[in-house]
Design a protein around this motif. Sequence first.
Motif, PDB file in Angstrom:
ATOM      1  N   GLU A  14       0.836  -1.211   0.000  1.00 13.04           N
ATOM      2  CA  GLU A  14       0.000   0.000   0.000  1.00 13.04           C
ATOM      3  C   GLU A  14       0.865   1.253   0.000  1.00 13.04           C
ATOM      4  OE1 GLU A  14      -4.011  -1.517   2.346  1.00 13.04           O
ATOM      5  OE2 GLU A  14      -2.238  -0.936   3.507  1.00 13.04           O
ATOM      6  N   ARG A  17       2.259   1.681  -3.559  1.00 12.16           N
ATOM      7  CA  ARG A  17       1.258   2.202  -4.495  1.00 12.16           C
ATOM      8  C   ARG A  17       0.993   3.678  -4.248  1.00 12.16           C
ATOM      9  NH1 ARG A  17      -3.018  -2.883  -3.996  1.00 12.16           N
ATOM     10  NH2 ARG A  17      -1.965  -4.258  -5.499  1.00 12.16           N
ATOM     11  N   ASP A  18       0.878   4.056  -2.966  1.00  8.88           N
ATOM     12  CA  ASP A  18       0.585   5.452  -2.634  1.00  8.88           C
ATOM     13  C   ASP A  18       1.721   6.378  -3.062  1.00  8.88           C
ATOM     14  OD1 ASP A  18      -1.375   7.210  -0.917  1.00  8.88           O
ATOM     15  OD2 ASP A  18       0.658   7.778  -0.282  1.00  8.88           O
ATOM     16  N   ALA A  19       2.959   5.891  -2.923  1.00 11.98           N
ATOM     17  CA  ALA A  19       4.116   6.725  -3.260  1.00 11.98           C
ATOM     18  C   ALA A  19       4.491   6.629  -4.738  1.00 11.98           C
ATOM     19  CB  ALA A  19       5.308   6.314  -2.397  1.00 11.98           C
ATOM     20  N   GLY A  20       3.878   5.676  -5.451  1.00  9.02           N
ATOM     21  CA  GLY A  20       4.201   5.509  -6.858  1.00  9.02           C
ATOM     22  C   GLY A  20       5.580   4.918  -7.082  1.00  9.02           C
ATOM     23  N   VAL A  21       5.978   3.989  -6.190  1.00  9.20           N
ATOM     24  CA  VAL A  21       7.294   3.360  -6.312  1.00  9.20           C
ATOM     25  C   VAL A  21       7.113   1.842  -6.181  1.00  9.20           C
ATOM     26  CG1 VAL A  21       8.463   5.380  -5.342  1.00  9.20           C
ATOM     27  CG2 VAL A  21       7.753   3.516  -3.823  1.00  9.20           C
ATOM     28  N   SER A  22       8.205   1.112  -6.298  1.00 10.82           N
ATOM     29  CA  SER A  22       8.150  -0.340  -6.179  1.00 10.82           C
ATOM     30  C   SER A  22       8.267  -0.767  -4.717  1.00 10.82           C
ATOM     31  CB  SER A  22       9.287  -0.978  -6.984  1.00 10.82           C
ATOM     32  OG  SER A  22      10.541  -0.657  -6.382  1.00 10.82           O
ATOM     33  N   MET A  41      12.487  10.445  -4.033  1.00  8.28           N
ATOM     34  CA  MET A  41      11.823   9.181  -3.737  1.00  8.28           C
ATOM     35  C   MET A  41      11.749   8.948  -2.219  1.00  8.28           C
ATOM     36  SD  MET A  41      12.653   5.367  -5.219  1.00  8.28           S
ATOM     37  CE  MET A  41      12.315   5.908  -6.908  1.00  8.28           C
ATOM     38  N   ARG A  44       8.860  10.988  -0.847  1.00 11.66           N
ATOM     39  CA  ARG A  44       7.539  10.437  -1.198  1.00 11.66           C
ATOM     40  C   ARG A  44       7.205   9.218  -0.345  1.00 11.66           C
ATOM     41  NH1 ARG A  44       9.121   9.756  -7.124  1.00 11.66           N
ATOM     42  NH2 ARG A  44       7.476   8.163  -7.154  1.00 11.66           N
ATOM     43  N   SER A  48       4.126   8.958   2.372  1.00  6.60           N
ATOM     44  CA  SER A  48       3.096   7.914   2.248  1.00  6.60           C
ATOM     45  C   SER A  48       3.037   7.056   3.508  1.00  6.60           C
ATOM     46  CB  SER A  48       3.377   7.038   1.025  1.00  6.60           C
ATOM     47  OG  SER A  48       3.250   7.780  -0.168  1.00  6.60           O
TER      48      SER A  48
END
Length: 339
Positions: A14, A17-22, A41, A44, A48
């Motif tokens: 979760e 996904r919220d941070a837009g990273v792997s 990164m 972010r 998150s």
Amino acid sequence: MTAPTRRSRATILEVARDAGVSKTSVSRYFGDERSRLSPDMQQRIAASASRLGYRPNRIARGLKGGQSGLIGMLVADIRNPFSVAVMHGVEQACRAHGFSLMVCNTDNDPAQERDHLALLASYRVEGLVLNVAGHPGEELAALTERDTPLVLLDRSLDDLEADMVGLDNDRAIDAALEHLRAQGYGELLYISEPPERASSRQRRLERFWTKLGADGLEGEVCCLPLDDSPALERAIADFLDRPAAAPRAVLCANGNVTLAVTRVLQARGDTLGTTGLMGIDELDWCGLVGPGITTLAQPTEAIGRAAMDSLLERLTDSRRPPRQVRFSPTLIARGSTRR
């Protein structure tokens, strides 16, 4: 009425996904590879995780990677002010080096001691600070076989080669007797809890007998459990109420003894100073009772930090020979030894 559903913890997926990273990037952020991520990164992921209330499962990470980030501490009696003060020093040092402290109290019970050691081993602690009451040989042997660094606090074990950090007990007794003799006291009663399970108590008692005659003093010893109040009252009465050839003083082996003896002397109506009173260990209330109680203060913060320093050195150099680090006490003279 239906009970409210408890919200499950946020997961690493979760956060990713919220941070837009792997997921790998989030793992690196909360692990040892944060520097591999860009500053943007990192920001972010941090935002998150904070927004979702995410907390990494350090135990699971330890089981997976072999590093738990935990330091274990076994305390014989958490009610002892010395233990609490040293624990604070250990915790401060742990925090400064990125570790968390896990404390277990044994209440001077060897069975609990063994159980807690097994528990700490199951959590894969990266080091142990031990203030032991018994001789848990098998449990300690299992930890040493795993190369878990150990440091003994205030007490030594004959069958275990490990670093030891604590008070210089010889110097403490020497300083106490020198002070009492200089103040004009000639007869002393040394009161201690039973010494069998604590090497520090044994050493202080041995040093008292060794130095007593050399300092031109007369003395006797009383060793008993502090919950036996009638026996303590009788011992003090027997010492103080018989005819005296010289001024008398009571020397207390630790802070718990000082408290118990102070209560007895107050109940008897003895005047502190006329009857000398001195304790090993400085406690917050010692300056507030009557004319103040003379003590030998231990540098508890320094002892706790030194214990952690020993563990850190062991983590990087497990072959270093065991050593002992002993600290000198500080005399705080007050009215209880002013005749």
